[in-house]
Write a protein that holds these residues in place. Sequence first.
Motif, mmCIF file in Angstrom:
data_model
loop_
_atom_site.group_PDB
_atom_site.id
_atom_site.type_symbol
_atom_site.label_atom_id
_atom_site.label_comp_id
_atom_site.label_asym_id
_atom_site.label_seq_id
_atom_site.Cartn_x
_atom_site.Cartn_y
_atom_site.Cartn_z
ATOM 1 N N LEU A 102 -1.609 8.569 -7.104
ATOM 2 C CA LEU A 102 -3.205 8.585 -7.306
ATOM 3 C C LEU A 102 -3.651 7.564 -8.123
ATOM 4 C CD1 LEU A 102 -4.395 12.159 -6.934
ATOM 5 C CD2 LEU A 102 -4.541 10.546 -5.471
ATOM 6 N N ARG A 127 -3.372 4.339 -6.528
ATOM 7 C CA ARG A 127 -4.377 4.176 -5.361
ATOM 8 C C ARG A 127 -5.942 3.639 -6.013
ATOM 9 N NH1 ARG A 127 -1.482 3.938 -1.355
ATOM 10 N NH2 ARG A 127 -0.102 5.388 -0.679
ATOM 11 N N ARG A 139 -15.802 2.169 0.742
ATOM 12 C CA ARG A 139 -15.087 3.183 0.598
ATOM 13 C C ARG A 139 -13.644 2.702 -0.311
ATOM 14 N NH1 ARG A 139 -12.745 7.506 3.620
ATOM 15 N NH2 ARG A 139 -10.578 6.902 4.254
ATOM 16 N N MET A 151 0.795 -1.191 -0.212
ATOM 17 C CA MET A 151 0.014 -0.074 0.018
ATOM 18 C C MET A 151 1.027 1.150 -0.078
ATOM 19 S SD MET A 151 -2.618 -1.347 -0.438
ATOM 20 C CE MET A 151 -3.529 0.235 -0.614
ATOM 21 N N GLN A 200 -6.635 -1.176 -3.572
ATOM 22 C CA GLN A 200 -7.111 -0.541 -2.170
ATOM 23 C C GLN A 200 -7.148 -1.555 -1.183
ATOM 24 O OE1 GLN A 200 -8.332 2.182 -0.851
ATOM 25 N NE2 GLN A 200 -7.331 3.339 -2.567
ATOM 26 N N MET A 201 -7.602 -1.211 0.077
ATOM 27 C CA MET A 201 -7.231 -1.762 1.338
ATOM 28 C C MET A 201 -8.462 -1.792 2.061
ATOM 29 S SD MET A 201 -3.941 -1.657 3.682
ATOM 30 C CE MET A 201 -3.857 -2.711 5.063
ATOM 31 N N MET A 226 2.907 2.424 2.263
ATOM 32 C CA MET A 226 2.771 3.127 3.364
ATOM 33 C C MET A 226 4.391 3.003 3.771
ATOM 34 S SD MET A 226 -0.424 3.695 3.898
ATOM 35 C CE MET A 226 -0.518 4.265 5.689
ATOM 36 N N PHE A 272 -8.985 -2.595 6.086
ATOM 37 C CA PHE A 272 -8.119 -2.689 7.533
ATOM 38 C C PHE A 272 -8.708 -3.591 8.445
ATOM 39 C CE2 PHE A 272 -6.878 1.328 5.305
ATOM 40 C CZ PHE A 272 -5.618 1.432 5.875
ATOM 41 N N SER A 298 -10.623 2.455 12.268
ATOM 42 C CA SER A 298 -10.043 2.588 10.898
ATOM 43 C C SER A 298 -10.853 3.574 9.844
ATOM 44 C CB SER A 298 -9.788 1.344 9.984
ATOM 45 O OG SER A 298 -11.050 1.029 9.666
#
Lengths: 345, 265
Positions: free
Chosen positions: A99, A102, A178, A73, A106-107, A75, A109, A115
Amino acid sequence: MSSSSALAAPTTPAALIVDGLRKEYPRRRSLFARQTPPVKAVDDVSFAIAPGETLGLVGESGCGKSTLASMIMRMITPTAGSVLVGGQVVATLLPREVLAYRRKVQMIFQDPYSSLNPRIRARDLIAEPLRIHRLAEGSAIQVRVVELADQVGLAASSLDRFPHEFSGGQRQRIAIARALAVSPQMLVADEPVSALDVSVRAQVLNLLADLQAQRSLSYLFISHDIGTVAYLSHRVAVMYLGAIVEIGPAKAVLRRPHHPYTRLLLEAVPITHPRQRTRRREVLRGEALGASAAGVGCRFAPRCPMAAPRCLTEEPLPRTLEANRVVTCHFAEHTPELPRGETIT
Amino acid sequence: MIGGTVILVVLLLALFAPVVAPFSPDQIGVGRRLSSPSVAHLLGTDEFGRDILSRVLFGARFTLYIGVVAVGIGLACGVVIGAVAAYAGGWLSGLLMRAVDLLYTFPDVLIALGLVAFLGPNLTNAMIAVGISAIPYYARVTFGVVLSERQKPYVASAQVVGASHARVIVKHLLPNVLPPMIVVASLGFSAAVLSAAALSFLGLGAQPPTPEWGLMLSTGRNYITRAPWLVIGPGIAIFVTVMAFNVFGDGVRDLLDPRQRQRML
């Protein structure tokens, strides 16, 4: 990186390739202590996920599953190796390419209680990715939000509530909506049901399975619970102390594990049928040593019931045993079969 | 909320001081010099025959003004320093917070004293000095709150869907950081009022004939044996106002979240 070609087993162009990925954390240097080797959170991990495929990643806490997800991801930055999506190395993407990335990956959690921002309404949580990526404007945003909510089974009338007014399962549905808002091709699900009540786990897992069927999504499904993984995955990778010790088709791995660690994980799954509970089972003893301890020999040797002198001196290399099955064990052929009736697929 | 009610009363009295006050605060000789409290002068008169009640009422304006400005300066600078340090991390965080720690080792009033000595003694400089001396307090609280918020998964979740740093800070972190900061600010308000009064008392804040409570205490102490009402009026005013803000701050804190008690310490 030597193992990358052996572990990757895509038949079509892969949705995601992880190639020789490593993440090392340096120990804090102290004035008096001798310098210790860095902690290898993720140690030369390679795999590929095909479009529409689910790869289940199993391992106990601290084995590096979440670190791996964080690197995918973007991060955290890998120490070595790379994550490739659409032929691009994820870690070196330019800001405007990030972008676009992304929108592809996607992720979801682990904990839907923390989250989701507690001060933002469900409606705006789902709309946020649409706004960031300018996927809809004005009133079209709300139309799309209701559409997404409907796809994950949330009532449109509940969207003006705050996260704390939803149940755990519903919150995870918000998180899924989301993630789906940008129409990704891949979802990284880091323990998506482990924080939920057992009664709603199946609902969320079914939702994930349905979404995959509708959208040909790829999943990297991370869990410490091999039973959950078995339910959803086409292939399974078993991780121990930062490295993948066994990878292969889910059914084959779960019916006939080749790595002793996989076998012990499967034996730890509770048996539902009372008559089958009589036999004494082998139990995984001790705790995983610090990831830095794995220097010489097999990383699993200290806890392995099959460990031989060779395991303590010589590190096993990944070997292909059957079709698409790779195991990192000197004695993979000798791993005893699971007792009858204990398979979970 | 007793605190809130008292604050409201003080605020209204300050706003409508010209209406409520029986005399002009600066008018000399509205009564006899140093007369004790009576029906005509409820809190008595001072050494120039000014009505103390009127002076105390007008003084509330200065006190609230000082509090707002000083807290505003301290909060604005402190929040920026603390938030940047917590969000950026690394060497910048270390540098900023060690500087703040250094400032924190000196008592607030000592810093304010030094600043006023440097800037020159008047009310404006006193407010600035009190504000600056409170920066470490706000910076440290903000640092702690932002630090604990930014590692929550909702921040990672925002970053994963593509939110920029600015968006994460403004849309996600700030709404979660501000409520505890409101509490901190209302507690800081009383500290600022006290510090400003102390500076005025020492002759480094408001200058005569300003009806500022600290200054009134300072001049009144010369007559404390003969005319104790010179210090009783403004003294009680300071006590009540500070108390009200403390109670109010504690109340808001309890109202918002009991967990935040730990974060603030």
